[in-house]
Design an enzyme around this catalytic site. Structure first.
Site, PDB file in Angstrom:
ATOM      1  CG  HIS A  97      16.202 -41.062  68.880  1.00 58.01           C
ATOM      2  ND1 HIS A  97      15.058 -41.759  69.178  1.00 58.01           N
ATOM      3  CD2 HIS A  97      15.791 -39.811  68.527  1.00 58.01           C
ATOM      4  CE1 HIS A  97      14.004 -40.974  69.006  1.00 58.01           C
ATOM      5  NE2 HIS A  97      14.431 -39.786  68.622  1.00 58.01           N
ATOM      6  CG  HIS A 233      14.379 -35.269  71.605  1.00 57.73           C
ATOM      7  ND1 HIS A 233      15.238 -36.352  71.646  1.00 57.73           N
ATOM      8  CD2 HIS A 233      13.442 -35.576  70.659  1.00 57.73           C
ATOM      9  CE1 HIS A 233      14.856 -37.257  70.766  1.00 57.73           C
ATOM     10  NE2 HIS A 233      13.753 -36.831  70.157  1.00 57.73           N
ATOM     11  NE  ARG A 252       7.843 -44.064  73.419  1.00 60.20           N
ATOM     12  CZ  ARG A 252       8.032 -45.034  72.532  1.00 60.20           C
ATOM     13  NH1 ARG A 252       8.608 -46.172  72.930  1.00 60.20           N
ATOM     14  NH2 ARG A 252       7.653 -44.887  71.289  1.00 60.20           N
TER      15      ARG A 252
END
Length: 365
Positions: A97, A233, A252
């Site tokens: 993010h 993550h 992603r």
């Protein structure tokens, strides 16, 4: 205070039992239920129980009164955080993010979903497995030696130079060619069983090889992981409460049928190695606070006897049993999976009673 009707989101990685059982609904559910969204994100805002008004519209009608002057000045006329329950039965995508600055740039120039950063904290309700951040390169090299896959030599060489970012870059661009070999070898290495599982779920996905670089963490109930912007993550299995800035910005890198953006991920990456980060935990009687540096949010676990000061906007989510929250002569009763919005009211604290457990989301500070 207003009781809320939260939104259940369905994704393939969700559970057919966890959210249904928490909410007292028939189990198993017909489809996987992945996320319970409690908040005012415009994609799926909670609604005021009884009238169906979306929470974001409710806040827009009186932002100063409901959010309070400090939150309004810092974050504008919106709720700055989003509270979720995640019910993970299959791995989520390998993702990262942005921080606030890069989210603003990405929104203006690269089609990001919004202009807000997305730090997150997750507290486990069950044993919860996740990958978070880069393992120490020496420890990863030792695991790769045990794995014994010659095709991983370029990754080992990068790690020998301390180049974690280079090792990830190679894994995401070239690692798909060795996934089958990695999967077979990982099945015989106890510390890499999660990699073998990922390969079965995502054959030929380069994210499987990238997962070799990450810390594998198992949280016990009540333990937490903090995911800063830029930290690679992937949640693997379990049920947890997650609080984040009110954003849906996700880039992603793999382990997904959705589009991946390897250059975008690499541009955001925090490649500093070390153990997965845990928030500082402060316990004050029935109040347990998970402290992170983010101004947008703070997450607290609460039980009967907790007193909740009224400064700023707040959400309260019951995750088991039942609780009653009372403030200034009014009260709201909540059972598992039910939630309430508590508006800014600095003159009146709320009290929590009942035999259940709940999570309280506030602005950070």
């Amino acid at each position: 205070m207003r009781k809320l009707d939260a939104v259940v989101r369905e994704y393939h990685w969700g559970s057919r039992t966890a959210l249904a059982e928490m909410r007292g609904e028939p189990s198993p559910s017909p489809t996987p239920q992945a996320e319970l969204w409690v908040g005012a994100h415009p994609d799926d805002p909670s609604r005021l129980a009884g009238c169906g008004v979306p929470l974001d519209a409710h806040l827009a009608a009186n932002p100063a009164g409901l959010l309070g002057p400090a939150s309004l000045a810092a974050f504008g006329p919106r709720l700055p955080f989003l509270l979720k329950v995640l019910a993970v039965d299959a791995p989520l995508s390998l993702q990262v993010h942005p921080d606030r600055e890069r989210a603003r740039t990405g929104f203006a120039e690269h089609g990001y979903r919004d202009d807000r950063g997305k730090p997150e904290v997750l507290v486990a309700l069950t044993d919860f497995e996740t990958l978070s951040g880069f393992r120490d390169p020496a420890a990863t090299r030792a695991l790769l030696r045990e794995l014994g896959v010659p095709g991983l030599d370029p990754m080992r060489a990068a790690l020998a130079e301390g180049d974690t970012a280079g090792a990830l870059r190679w894994a995401l661009r070239e690692g798909g060619a060795v996934v089958d070999e990695v999967a077979r070898a990982a099945a015989d290495v106890p510390a890499l069983q999660h990699v073998a599982d990922l390969a079965r779920a995502h054959p030929a996905d380069a994210g499987v090889v990238a997962a070799l670089l990450l810390n594998a963490v198992v949280l016990e109930p009540g333990q937490a992981v903090y995911v800063r912007p830029g930290v690679l993550h992937a949640h693997l299995r379990g049920v947890g409460v997650e609080l984040m800035a009110n954003s849906d910005n996700v880039l992603r890198a793999g382990l997904t049928p959705k589009p991946v953006d390897v250059p975008g991920v690499l541009s955001l990456l925090d490649h500093r190695p070390g153990p997965a980060e845990a928030p500082a935990v402060e316990v004050d009687g029935p109040l347990r606070t998970y402290r992170t540096p983010d101004p947008e949010f703070r997450l607290h676990a609460v039980r009967a006897g907790a007193v909740l000061p009224g400064d700023g906007p707040q959400l309260l989510l019951c995750t088991g049993g039942s609780v009653v929250v009372a403030r200034d002569g009014e009260s709201v009763a909540l059972r598992g999976g039910e939630s309430a919005f508590l508006p800014h009211d600095p003159a009146n604290a709320a009290s929590v009673t009942g035999d259940g457990e709940a999570f309280w989301a506030t602005v950070g500070g």
